[in-house]
Write a protein that holds these residues in place. Structure first.
Motif: not given
Length: 476
Positions: A29-30, A212-215, A218-222
């Protein structure tokens, strides 16, 4: 209420999956929210400049003149064709639209406008746009609306490169028109006969939007991955601790049951013997008392042995172990000779195959002797062979003495070997439930070996036998 191990695993697994699902759901969702809000500032700037430039125009600056030239100049002819039937109207409409779309692409001024906006606001160079016409309706007499073009039903004359999910391409290189990258969607209409209604849209985005959105995410993913890792780790540690506690509780229960049985047997015998000694008829004959005192003596020694076995394991450590130098082969010969003399089991023998040279070793004789006797007792207890055999070998390899105790007993399954040296653990094998003990013999043996600074290895095969090898450091 007691839960089985299978139930605990199921409940724990369901809880783990739910936690991971919640973390994934929140992260997803984020991602969607970030994707929807991505380049919101850029979109606002482009939309503001675009709508300013086409305020009195259509599609792009100068587009209204081209559109009117084809639609307004041919509106009555198209009405006449419409009155002659769908086939005639479709033919005339396609001719007009094909020419108009071609003229719009050739006269497109959006390239220069978009480049100017990027330069003015210092936007990224890889930003691309897509300009499309999404729908056209013709207004004939008496405000009759007739569909001339719609993106959901594109005409056959349009090349595949010009068709997009939102409409016919008028300009731009962007290939992925999405709701997230839509800059403007405008519908113009005129409430007069012989006119047209038109919807057109502008999309703008980077070539590699997803990356670009994934970059950005990235902090949220990590953090999400770290959270999942923590959850899995906590689950694993908790599960291991739970198994350990469960196992400890079972061992304690087994120990209490075993020690109750082991202590009750001699105590019951002593109590019965004592009562018999109080019997007047037995006291009348002195010869009847001596066997009873022997029984009490034997059972008292048995109780003392049980207490010593429990207490010795708490006092055995390397710092307090008193060692002396012994010739290993001679000591083994003495221990085995004494054991064979008092051995009460028929068709059983302990054989020594000693190394050809003397082997001087620092050890504690009491603990060493008890350790060997524990191994011998186990080899006999867990042995259903008609002729029970225990072989003790000593060999020297480089700087190590190998003291090997082999038997032809029932053997130990591979999955049980790592547990047999644990305190209070008793190997429960079919046919061996009647064997008494506290589950301390092999634990005592391992502690003795460990306190001497030696190591132990075990090889075993079910229904063939076991082999315990003690590795003793040696300097010749």
């Amino acid at each position: 209420m007691r839960y089985s191990l299978k139930t605990h695993k199921g409940v724990s697994l369901v809880g783990l999956v739910l936690l991971i699902s919640v973390v994934f759901y929140l992260t997803f969702n984020t991602f969607k929210l970030t994707d929807e809000q991505y380049q919101a500032v850029e979109k606002s700037l482009i939309n503001e400049r675009y709508t300013q430039r086409i305020r009195n125009d259509k599609v792009f600056p100068g587009g209204v003149a081209i559109i009117d030239r084809y639609l307004m100049d041919n509106i009555r002819a198209l009405e006449t064709a419409y009155q002659h039937g769908p086939g005639v109207f479709a033919h005339e409409r396609d001719l007009v639209l094909d020419s108009m779309f071609l003229a719009l692409r050739q006269g497109n001024t959006m390239d220069s406008l978009f480049a100017a906006v990027k330069t003015e606001y210092e936007l990224d160079e890889d930003l691309e746009y897509l300009l499309t016409i999404n729908a056209i309706q013709l207004v004939f007499s008496n405000m009759m609306l007739v569909n001339a073009y719609h993106s959901a039903n594109p005409p056959s004359f349009l090349a595949d490169s010009l068709n997009t999910p939102v409409g016919v391409r008028i300009g731009g290189e962007l290939n992925t028109p999405l709701p997230q990258n839509e800059i403007a969607n405008i519908t113009v209409s005129n409430a007069e006969d012989y006119n047209y209604w038109m919807t057109f849209s502008l999309h703008a985005d980077h070539r590699n939007r997803t990356w670009r959105v994934m970059k950005l995410m990235m902090p949220t993913f990590l953090v999400a991955l770290f959270a999942i890792g923590c959850v899995v780790s906590i689950y694993y540690v908790t599960y291991r601790n739970w198994l350990s506690q469960k196992k400890l509780a079972e061992m304690k229960s087994d120990f209490v049951n075993s020690i109750t049985h082991e202590f009750n047997t001699p105590l019951s015998t002593i109590i019965v013997a004592n009562k018999n000694m109080q019997n007047d008829s037995i006291l009348a004959n002195a010869e009847n008392i001596k066997p009873l005192t022997k029984i009490i003596e034997r059972q008292s020694f048995r109780l003392q042995k049980l207490f010593d076995q429990v207490m010795d394991i708490t006092t055995m450590d390397d710092s307090s172990l008193q060692k002396e130098s012994y010739e290993l082969n001679q000591l083994l010969s003495e221990i085995i000779t004494d054991y064979n003399v008092k051995l009460s089991v028929q068709n059983t023998a302990v054989i020594l195959n000693a190394a050809s040279r003397p082997l001087d070793v620092e050890l504690n004789k009491f603990f060493f002797t008890t350790m060997l006797l524990n191994l011998f007792d186990n080899a006999i207890k867990y042995n259903r062979s008609e002729h029970k055999r225990i072989t003790v070998d000593t060999t020297v390899a480089e700087y190590t003495i190998k003291l090997r105790i082999s038997d032809n007993g029932t053997g130990i399954p591979d999955k049980e070997i790592e547990h047999v040296f644990e305190k209070f653990y008793r190997f429960q094998k079919q046919g061996a439930q009647h064997i008494s003990g506290l589950g301390l013999g092999l634990y005592y043996t391992y502690q003795c070996i460990k306190s001497h600074g030696w190591t132990l290895s075990v090889e075993s095969k079910e229904n063939v036998g076991s082999q315990f090898t003690i590795h003793i450091p040696y300097k010749s």
